[in-house]
Motif scaffolding. Structure first.
Motif, PDB file in Angstrom:
ATOM      1  N   ASN A 131       0.850  -1.186   0.000  1.00  0.00           N
ATOM      2  CA  ASN A 131       0.000   0.000   0.000  1.00  0.00           C
ATOM      3  C   ASN A 131       0.890   1.243   0.000  1.00  0.00           C
ATOM      4  O   ASN A 131       1.443   1.612   1.035  1.00  0.00           O
ATOM      5  N   PRO A 132       1.055   1.907  -1.164  1.00  0.00           N
ATOM      6  CA  PRO A 132       1.925   3.085  -1.222  1.00  0.00           C
ATOM      7  C   PRO A 132       1.539   4.190  -0.250  1.00  0.00           C
ATOM      8  O   PRO A 132       2.402   4.896   0.271  1.00  0.00           O
ATOM      9  N   VAL A 162       6.919  -7.374  -9.602  1.00  0.00           N
ATOM     10  CA  VAL A 162       7.790  -6.634  -8.684  1.00  0.00           C
ATOM     11  C   VAL A 162       8.179  -5.284  -9.252  1.00  0.00           C
ATOM     12  O   VAL A 162       8.103  -4.249  -8.577  1.00  0.00           O
ATOM     13  N   ASP A 163       8.593  -5.255 -10.515  1.00  0.00           N
ATOM     14  CA  ASP A 163       9.036  -3.994 -11.126  1.00  0.00           C
ATOM     15  C   ASP A 163       7.903  -2.982 -11.177  1.00  0.00           C
ATOM     16  O   ASP A 163       8.131  -1.773 -10.972  1.00  0.00           O
ATOM     17  N   LEU A 168       5.556   2.143  -8.806  1.00  0.00           N
ATOM     18  CA  LEU A 168       4.539   2.907  -8.076  1.00  0.00           C
ATOM     19  C   LEU A 168       5.145   3.725  -6.934  1.00  0.00           C
ATOM     20  O   LEU A 168       4.471   4.596  -6.365  1.00  0.00           O
ATOM     21  N   LEU A 169       6.384   3.430  -6.605  1.00  0.00           N
ATOM     22  CA  LEU A 169       7.065   4.119  -5.507  1.00  0.00           C
ATOM     23  C   LEU A 169       8.140   5.064  -6.032  1.00  0.00           C
ATOM     24  O   LEU A 169       9.138   5.322  -5.361  1.00  0.00           O
ATOM     25  N   ALA A 314      -4.130  10.458  -5.686  1.00  0.00           N
ATOM     26  CA  ALA A 314      -4.170   9.715  -4.419  1.00  0.00           C
ATOM     27  C   ALA A 314      -3.016  10.148  -3.512  1.00  0.00           C
ATOM     28  O   ALA A 314      -3.175  10.201  -2.285  1.00  0.00           O
ATOM     29  N   ARG A 315      -1.869  10.431  -4.096  1.00  0.00           N
ATOM     30  CA  ARG A 315      -0.735  10.902  -3.294  1.00  0.00           C
ATOM     31  C   ARG A 315      -1.046  12.266  -2.683  1.00  0.00           C
ATOM     32  O   ARG A 315      -0.766  12.512  -1.501  1.00  0.00           O
ATOM     33  N   PHE A 316      -1.637  13.169  -3.471  1.00  0.00           N
ATOM     34  CA  PHE A 316      -1.993  14.478  -2.929  1.00  0.00           C
ATOM     35  C   PHE A 316      -3.048  14.348  -1.838  1.00  0.00           C
ATOM     36  O   PHE A 316      -2.977  15.031  -0.801  1.00  0.00           O
TER      37      PHE A 316
END
Length: 358
Positions: A131-132, A162-163, A168-169, A314-316
């Motif tokens: 979950n980022p 995985v990649d 996503l990070l 979503a990050r904001f």
């Protein structure tokens, strides 16, 4: 009487830094023997006097009082001095770092996780645990601690994307946080973490139950010391196989602190959210209005970046949520400190508040 500064060889294997700052702090401390807190119990501590020597000791009397500040009690990883009998803690040495969070529940109190650590290894499973947004929350806590974050993505051998997960990070990697996908059961795979585990270094593992912290601990130790359980297939959740924080010397020369899984990662009120979202801060500098709330004001560079796909909405949203949570926690912390100052000046008020009379 002070501890003997030249008789510290057994403690170097437990992470004693033995630099001028540490020696100065030790020389100023009361007590006759230095030890490191290895685990904490309800009314006592286990302290390490060497790699193979543990002792159960009692806290100083003031620490047992209900209103004694939690951050002034020892946590796992703290350096303390003992009295002549070696049975009671006398003094707490200044910390190089301290990882803490808001205690679980509705109230805003602080809970110490670990002290004097160099790196915090955030262990995240590459399954439904990934979950980022939760990772971003961990990074806010860690950057306030004085330690450096490292992201460990476990179960890489079971994940076919995985990649994609690492992609996503991207913002996390760009901020300088190392990211290591590993198979926690494979010593060769986990060896990528050895540079963080050398002599004189201390790491603490944090993450959800079932993320693989205990499995990784066993692999790094080279033996099955920590109990492990399978996770539930439907939601990748695990039971708390680790029930208490404990410090362990590693064969790589450093020390590791394992912790129980965290269901709730609350801010304590001492963090700086902007530090973990500097990409948003850089965008905000180009907004037309200095006090722009990024909610649709004209000339908002943040909203423009979201609309153009340059910033993940979503990050904001997580940034805004953490910012508001931090403000509430900081306000509550200030109120608690003000109340404590009043009670210290008027001890009779405590009795009146509790019983309605003096």
């Amino acid at each position: 009487m002070h501890p003997a500064i030249d008789d510290l060889e057994p403690l170097r294997a437990l992470g004693w830094p033995d630099d001028p700052t540490a020696r100065e702090a030790l020389a100023a401390a009361a007590g006759v023997r230095l030890a490191r807190v290895a685990s904490q119990h309800r009314t006592a501590y286990d302290v390490a006097l060497g790699p193979e020597e543990l002792r159960r000791v009692q806290p100083p009397m003031p620490w047992t009082r209900p209103r004694f500040p939690p951050d002034q009690r020892a946590a796992v990883g703290d350096w303390v001095t003992l009295d002549a009998t070696g049975k009671t803690i006398v003094d707490l040495l200044p910390r190089r770092s301290v990882l803490k969070r808001g205690a679980a529940g509705e109230h805003h109190r602080q809970q110490l996780i670990a002290a004097n650590v160099d790196h915090v290894l955030v262990v995240v499973g590459l399954d439904q645990d990934f979950n980022p947004r939760r990772i971003e929350r961990y990074l806010v806590l860690i950057r306030a601690s004085g330690a450096s974050p490292v992201l460990v993505l476990t179960k890489a051998d079971q994940c076919e994307i995985v990649d994609d997960c690492v992609d996503l990070l991207a913002e996390v990697a760009e901020s300088g946080v190392p990211i290591h996908p590993v198979n926690a059961k494979d010593p060769a795979s986990a060896a990528v973490l050895h540079p963080y585990l050398g002599p004189g270094r201390t790491v603490v593992l944090v993450g959800s139950s079932g993320a693989g912290k205990s499995t990784l601990t066993n692999t790094l130790l080279g033996r099955q010391k920590m109990k492990t359980n399978a996770v539930r297939a439907n939601d990748s959740r695990g039971r708390h196989t680790t029930t208490a924080r404990v410090l362990m010397p590693l064969p790589q020369g450093g020390c590791l602190i394992d912790t129980p899984g965290m269901r709730e990662v609350k801010l304590s009120g001492d963090e700086d959210v902007v530090e973990s979202f500097d990409d948003i801060e850089r965008l905000a500098a180009d907004c037309r209005f200095r006090d722009c709330a990024h909610l649709g004001e004209p000339g908002c560079a943040v909203r423009a970046a979201i609309e153009e796909g340059e910033l993940d909405e979503a990050r904001f949203a997580n940034f805004a949520k953490l910012r508001d949570e931090l403000e509430a926690a900081a306000t509550s912390q200030a109120e608690r400190k003000a109340e404590a100052r009043v009670l210290e000046k008027t001890p009779g008020k405590r009795i009146k508040d509790k019983y309605g009379r003096r």
